[in-house]
Write a protein that holds these residues in place. Structure first.
Motif, PDB file in Angstrom:
ATOM      1  N   ALA A 194       0.711  -1.168   0.200  1.00 50.01           N
ATOM      2  CA  ALA A 194       0.043   0.036  -0.027  1.00 50.01           C
ATOM      3  C   ALA A 194       0.712   1.221  -0.003  1.00 50.01           C
ATOM      4  O   ALA A 194       0.625   2.231  -0.777  1.00 50.01           O
ATOM      5  CB  ALA A 194      -0.823  -0.062   1.203  1.00 50.01           C
ATOM      6  N   ARG A 212      -9.323   7.520   2.460  1.00 46.09           N
ATOM      7  CA  ARG A 212      -8.134   6.981   2.554  1.00 46.09           C
ATOM      8  C   ARG A 212      -7.766   6.317   1.030  1.00 46.09           C
ATOM      9  O   ARG A 212      -8.464   5.917   0.370  1.00 46.09           O
ATOM     10  CB  ARG A 212      -7.754   6.160   3.515  1.00 46.09           C
ATOM     11  N   GLU A 236      -5.534   1.589   0.324  1.00 44.85           N
ATOM     12  CA  GLU A 236      -5.958   0.876   1.606  1.00 44.85           C
ATOM     13  C   GLU A 236      -6.195  -0.587   1.635  1.00 44.85           C
ATOM     14  O   GLU A 236      -6.961  -1.028   0.635  1.00 44.85           O
ATOM     15  CB  GLU A 236      -7.190   1.431   2.180  1.00 44.85           C
ATOM     16  N   THR A 260      -5.612  -4.385  -2.247  1.00 43.57           N
ATOM     17  CA  THR A 260      -5.123  -3.075  -1.866  1.00 43.57           C
ATOM     18  C   THR A 260      -6.258  -2.253  -2.777  1.00 43.57           C
ATOM     19  O   THR A 260      -6.013  -2.415  -4.051  1.00 43.57           O
ATOM     20  CB  THR A 260      -3.744  -2.448  -1.949  1.00 43.57           C
TER      21      THR A 260
END
Length: 123
Positions: free
Chosen positions: A8, A37, A40, A46
């Motif tokens: 990530a 975000r 993540e 991810t």
């Protein structure tokens, strides 16, 4: 360090231009106060962008993506309780306002706002 966290971090450092563009509009609660975000880890994946409060995942797809693989990936992430929405890279480049409007539409329909106004102060 966990491999997913390391991956990530690498992805955050090496964003595509399209990811940079969308992130520039999602970061710092710019989109109606919702916190996002980027890159993540969720399960073994991810995801591009996550609004944890709404359990919303936003994925950007370019020409390198396989529709079948992306569909399976979305199913697996959704099995963890998230809603996954996808946009083509050219949608973000050519119609960022439309993309943001669609994200807001989903956020407003499917989840309570993380910072609600006190009773009586709504528009």
């Amino acid at each position: 360090m966990d491999g997913r966290v390391f991956r990530a971090r690498q992805l955050r450092r090496n964003q595509t231009d399209v990811e940079k563009l969308l992130w520039s509009r999602l970061r710092d609660r710019q989109l109606d106060g919702w916190k996002f975000r980027r890159q993540e880890p969720i399960d073994r994946f991810t995801v591009d962008f996550l609004c944890a409060d709404a359990k919303l995942v936003i994925e950007l797809d370019g020409g390198q993506h396989s529709v079948e693989t992306d569909a399976e990936r979305s199913r697996m992430i959704e099995a963890s309780g998230y809603l996954v929405i996808r946009f083509w890279n050219n949608d973000v480049n050519d119609n960022i306002e439309g993309v943001l409007a669609r994200i807001l539409e989903i956020l407003r329909a499917d989840a309570p706002h993380p910072n609600p106004l006190p009773h009586g102060e709504r528009e």
